[in-house]
Design a protein around this motif. Structure first.
Motif, mmCIF file in Angstrom:
data_model
loop_
_atom_site.group_PDB
_atom_site.id
_atom_site.type_symbol
_atom_site.label_atom_id
_atom_site.label_comp_id
_atom_site.label_asym_id
_atom_site.label_seq_id
_atom_site.Cartn_x
_atom_site.Cartn_y
_atom_site.Cartn_z
ATOM 1 N N GLN A 1 66.051 29.967 76.223
ATOM 2 C CA GLN A 1 65.791 31.310 76.820
ATOM 3 C C GLN A 1 64.211 31.319 77.592
ATOM 4 O O GLN A 1 64.166 31.673 78.495
ATOM 5 N N ILE A 2 63.559 30.663 76.544
ATOM 6 C CA ILE A 2 62.212 30.656 77.001
ATOM 7 C C ILE A 2 61.924 29.658 78.075
ATOM 8 O O ILE A 2 61.061 30.158 79.059
ATOM 9 N N MET B 1 74.520 25.290 76.562
ATOM 10 C CA MET B 1 74.266 23.905 76.832
ATOM 11 C C MET B 1 74.936 24.008 78.352
ATOM 12 O O MET B 1 74.172 23.126 79.275
ATOM 13 N N LYS B 2 75.929 24.348 78.582
ATOM 14 C CA LYS B 2 76.422 24.414 79.878
ATOM 15 C C LYS B 2 75.308 24.845 80.904
ATOM 16 O O LYS B 2 75.200 24.054 82.071
ATOM 17 N N PRO B 3 74.875 26.187 80.775
ATOM 18 C CA PRO B 3 74.045 26.535 81.764
ATOM 19 C C PRO B 3 72.882 25.643 82.056
ATOM 20 O O PRO B 3 72.263 25.489 83.175
ATOM 21 N N LEU B 4 72.473 24.937 80.989
ATOM 22 C CA LEU B 4 71.147 23.928 81.172
ATOM 23 C C LEU B 4 71.705 22.665 82.013
ATOM 24 O O LEU B 4 71.008 22.552 83.045
ATOM 25 N N ILE B 5 72.758 22.450 81.825
ATOM 26 C CA ILE B 5 73.458 21.254 82.603
ATOM 27 C C ILE B 5 73.629 21.675 83.892
ATOM 28 O O ILE B 5 73.244 21.091 84.979
ATOM 29 N N VAL B 6 73.983 22.800 84.326
ATOM 30 C CA VAL B 6 74.372 23.255 85.721
ATOM 31 C C VAL B 6 72.957 23.364 86.131
ATOM 32 O O VAL B 6 72.718 23.014 87.384
ATOM 33 N N LEU B 7 71.765 24.175 85.705
ATOM 34 C CA LEU B 7 70.663 24.230 86.107
ATOM 35 C C LEU B 7 70.010 22.718 86.677
ATOM 36 O O LEU B 7 69.452 22.564 87.844
ATOM 37 N N VAL B 8 70.013 21.841 85.708
ATOM 38 C CA VAL B 8 69.408 20.399 86.116
ATOM 39 C C VAL B 8 70.243 19.757 87.111
ATOM 40 O O VAL B 8 69.681 19.251 88.046
ATOM 41 N N LEU B 9 71.553 19.721 87.160
ATOM 42 C CA LEU B 9 72.247 18.794 88.079
ATOM 43 C C LEU B 9 72.275 19.654 89.641
ATOM 44 O O LEU B 9 71.973 18.986 90.367
ATOM 45 N N SER B 10 71.996 20.937 89.562
ATOM 46 C CA SER B 10 71.862 21.658 90.705
ATOM 47 C C SER B 10 70.500 21.591 91.202
ATOM 48 O O SER B 10 70.183 21.361 92.738
ATOM 49 N N PHE B 11 69.336 21.304 90.497
ATOM 50 C CA PHE B 11 68.050 21.218 90.735
ATOM 51 C C PHE B 11 68.048 19.773 91.530
ATOM 52 O O PHE B 11 67.527 19.499 92.611
ATOM 53 N N THR B 12 68.579 18.774 90.755
ATOM 54 C CA THR B 12 68.617 17.354 91.168
ATOM 55 C C THR B 12 69.433 17.449 92.523
ATOM 56 O O THR B 12 68.860 16.823 93.542
ATOM 57 N N ILE B 13 70.564 17.755 92.672
ATOM 58 C CA ILE B 13 71.363 17.881 94.089
ATOM 59 C C ILE B 13 70.477 18.553 94.932
ATOM 60 O O ILE B 13 70.440 18.074 96.186
ATOM 61 N N SER B 14 69.967 19.791 94.695
ATOM 62 C CA SER B 14 69.101 20.487 95.838
ATOM 63 C C SER B 14 67.871 19.959 96.246
ATOM 64 O O SER B 14 67.617 19.972 97.429
ATOM 65 N N ILE B 15 67.109 19.124 95.526
ATOM 66 C CA ILE B 15 66.364 18.367 95.954
ATOM 67 C C ILE B 15 66.643 17.368 97.265
ATOM 68 O O ILE B 15 65.525 17.387 98.118
ATOM 69 N N PHE B 16 67.579 16.920 97.101
ATOM 70 C CA PHE B 16 67.916 15.745 98.193
ATOM 71 C C PHE B 16 68.522 16.730 99.426
ATOM 72 O O PHE B 16 68.406 16.322 100.500
ATOM 73 N N ILE B 17 69.293 17.857 98.903
ATOM 74 C CA ILE B 17 69.759 18.478 100.051
ATOM 75 C C ILE B 17 68.713 19.219 101.218
ATOM 76 O O ILE B 17 68.493 19.250 102.161
ATOM 77 N N VAL B 18 67.790 19.749 100.179
ATOM 78 C CA VAL B 18 66.490 20.236 100.771
ATOM 79 C C VAL B 18 65.851 19.320 101.819
ATOM 80 O O VAL B 18 65.551 19.596 102.808
ATOM 81 N N LYS B 19 65.343 18.254 100.912
ATOM 82 C CA LYS B 19 64.813 17.020 101.827
ATOM 83 C C LYS B 19 65.643 16.662 102.991
ATOM 84 O O LYS B 19 64.863 16.414 104.269
ATOM 85 N N ILE B 20 66.839 16.698 103.154
ATOM 86 C CA ILE B 20 67.673 16.379 104.310
ATOM 87 C C ILE B 20 67.421 17.524 105.520
ATOM 88 O O ILE B 20 67.211 17.210 106.731
ATOM 89 N N ILE B 21 67.518 18.481 104.991
ATOM 90 C CA ILE B 21 67.639 20.027 105.705
ATOM 91 C C ILE B 21 66.170 20.198 106.512
ATOM 92 O O ILE B 21 65.928 19.930 107.708
ATOM 93 N N LYS B 22 65.197 20.320 105.625
ATOM 94 C CA LYS B 22 63.801 20.361 105.930
ATOM 95 C C LYS B 22 62.911 19.302 106.341
ATOM 96 O O LYS B 22 61.748 19.418 106.477
ATOM 97 N N ASN B 23 63.391 18.081 106.049
ATOM 98 C CA ASN B 23 62.709 16.683 105.982
ATOM 99 C C ASN B 23 61.589 16.716 105.293
ATOM 100 O O ASN B 23 60.530 16.085 105.569
ATOM 101 N N GLU B 24 61.287 17.473 104.091
ATOM 102 C CA GLU B 24 60.356 17.422 103.283
ATOM 103 C C GLU B 24 60.815 17.774 101.871
ATOM 104 O O GLU B 24 61.981 18.778 101.839
ATOM 105 N N TYR B 25 60.244 17.607 100.724
ATOM 106 C CA TYR B 25 60.610 18.094 99.510
ATOM 107 C C TYR B 25 59.918 19.385 99.213
ATOM 108 O O TYR B 25 58.756 19.895 99.568
ATOM 109 N N ASP B 26 61.014 20.405 98.847
ATOM 110 C CA ASP B 26 60.387 21.671 98.378
ATOM 111 C C ASP B 26 60.849 21.923 97.037
ATOM 112 O O ASP B 26 61.885 22.520 96.844
ATOM 113 N N LEU B 27 60.137 21.726 96.049
ATOM 114 C CA LEU B 27 60.472 21.740 94.471
ATOM 115 C C LEU B 27 60.824 23.140 94.310
ATOM 116 O O LEU B 27 61.613 23.628 93.444
ATOM 117 N N GLU B 28 59.864 24.132 94.815
ATOM 118 C CA GLU B 28 60.103 25.766 94.398
ATOM 119 C C GLU B 28 61.389 26.091 95.021
ATOM 120 O O GLU B 28 62.262 26.749 94.325
#
Length: 150
Positions: A136-137, A1-28
């Motif tokens: 895992q899937i 469960m912890k890895p899933l939480i880390v994955l989702v939280l870091s994805f959410t945070i990185s969306i905003f950080i990438v937006k600030i840095i690149k001035n666009e969303y880059d979901l990949e």
């Protein structure tokens, strides 16, 4: 469960950080950053819970402690490879293979009720696989969609 939480939280945070840095969303990119973060998180367990993780490896496989360290280092290398644009696709395939190869250890751990954090035999039972196998899937699909399917 912890890895899933880390994955989702870091994805959410990185969306905003990438937006600030690149001035666009880059979901990949955000998805790759999240998977890398999750891999670094799980790699720590290989060095902190080495003895318990070695219990997840069937008895007939030799050098269990070394194998735990090697897989921890491999997770770190995979995390780095996902971020390097020229290596992301080959790393994605390697990660998918790695995740498939780790599944038997998780099944073994559930069948033998191994608590890898405590190094005991009072961990999750077979019912845990109803969560772990779909998880895992999910990680495999996440990797495929964010790295390989271009």
């Amino acid at each position: 469960m912890k890895p899933l939480i880390v994955l989702v939280l870091s994805f959410t945070i990185s969306i905003f950080i990438v937006k600030i840095i690149k001035n666009e969303y880059d979901l990949e990119l955000s998805a790759r950053i999240a998977m890398s973060t999750m891999l670094l998180f799980t790699a720590i367990g290989h060095f902190v819970f080495t003895n318990g993780m070695s219990m997840m490896i069937p008895k007939f496989i030799p050098n269990k402690i070394s194998l735990v360290y090697i897989t921890g280092i491999l997770e770190i290398l995979l995390a780095v490879g996902l971020i390097i644009p020229k290596l992301k696709v080959v790393t994605g395939w390697a990660l998918i293979i790695f995740l498939l190869l780790m599944l038997p250890a998780n099944i073994y751990a559930s069948l033998h009720k191994i608590n890898y954090q405590k190094g005991t035999f009072n961990g999750n039972d077979i019912n845990y696989l109803w969560f772990r196998i779909p998880l895992q899937i999910f990680f495999i699909v996440w990797t495929y969609l964010s790295v390989i399917r271009i």
